[in-house]
Design an enzyme around this catalytic site. Structure first.
Site, short mmCIF file in Angstrom:
data_model
loop_
_atom_site.label_atom_id
_atom_site.label_comp_id
_atom_site.label_asym_id
_atom_site.label_seq_id
_atom_site.Cartn_x
_atom_site.Cartn_y
_atom_site.Cartn_z
N CYS A 1 0.83 -1.20 0.00
CA CYS A 1 0.00 0.00 0.00
C CYS A 1 0.87 1.26 0.00
O CYS A 1 0.56 2.24 -0.68
CB CYS A 1 -0.91 0.03 1.23
N ARG B 1 -7.94 -4.39 -3.10
CA ARG B 1 -7.46 -3.21 -3.86
C ARG B 1 -8.43 -2.97 -5.02
O ARG B 1 -8.22 -3.50 -6.12
CB ARG B 1 -6.04 -3.46 -4.38
#
Ligand code: BEZ
Length: 224
Positions: free
Chosen positions: A52, A135
């Protein structure tokens, strides 16, 4: 969430689900605040995690390219606001990745501890995780319509070039009424939609500027 519970996903061509949220850049009313802009609404699994972090640094570095495409970035995870603020500060002060450093994330990052938004957008996918968003990437047009979406698992960082390419392809379709073929890149030929009648097919075969390989397969350049 139960592992086999049926979840609803927003669909292409539908209005982006509405919500109000607190972000690192203040409160937002979505998608109303973004009317007239394209938006990439994306989720990440958790703050203070390496994949991330690499994604946020890359999104923030590419933000001028998204701006040039009239496209705003909005991130989301099921972490709280103070976690978001602390993580983004760490990214700026400590993290270096692929030549990027001192990276300031100026786009809003939504806090969603209740998972209300994540659930509305099908970002919680229990087969992958009950407690973290996958995601997800939603491409929302200036009228608030979902035009495309991509979902990645927790372990795979996104391809930002593909996200920019897809924005470009959608905008090219809207502007010129054409489709874009496999691996299309800006500057490549585009696909002319197939004709609807036999006469139109015959006429099109004669049109200057159209390369007609077969009645259903025609390409052309876009004006420079
Ligand atoms: C990461 O961002 O590094 C990550 C987050 C959740 C699961 C696996 C990796």
């Amino acid at each position: 969430m139960e592992e086999n519970q049926i979840i609803t996903l927003p669909r292409i061509g539908e209005k982006a689900p509405e919500f109000q949220a607190v972000t690192t850049q203040g409160s937002i009313n979505f998608p109303a605040d973004y009317k007239g802009n394209w938006v990439i609404l994306f989720s990440h699994p958790a703050d203070f995690t390496p994949v991330c972090t690499s994604e946020f640094m890359t999104f923030a570095t590419l933000e001028p390219k998204f701006e040039k495409a009239n496209c705003k970035l909005v991130g989301l995870s099921v972490d709280g606001l103070y976690s978001h603020i602390a993580w983004l500060r760490t990214i700026k002060e400590k993290i270096q990745y692929k030549g990027m450093k001192d990276v300031e994330v100026n786009f809003p990052l939504i806090e969603d501890i209740t998972m209300e938004v994540a659930k509305k957008y099908g970002m919680i996918q229990p087969g992958e995780s009950n407690t973290k968003a996958v995601r997800a990437v939603f491409f929302i047009d200036p009228k608030g319509i979902i035009r495309a979406m991509i979902y990645y698992p927790l372990t795979t960082g996104r391809n930002m070039d593909e996200i920019l390419r897809l924005i470009d392809a959608l905008q090219t379709t809207d502007k010129h009424g054409v489709a874009t073929p496999a691996n299309w890149r800006p500057g490549d030929q585009v696909i002319v939609p197939p004709p609807k009648t036999v006469e139109a097919a015959a006429e099109r075969a004669q049109m200057p500027g159209i390369e007609c390989t077969d009645w259903y397969f025609a390409k052309r350049d876009l004006p420079k």
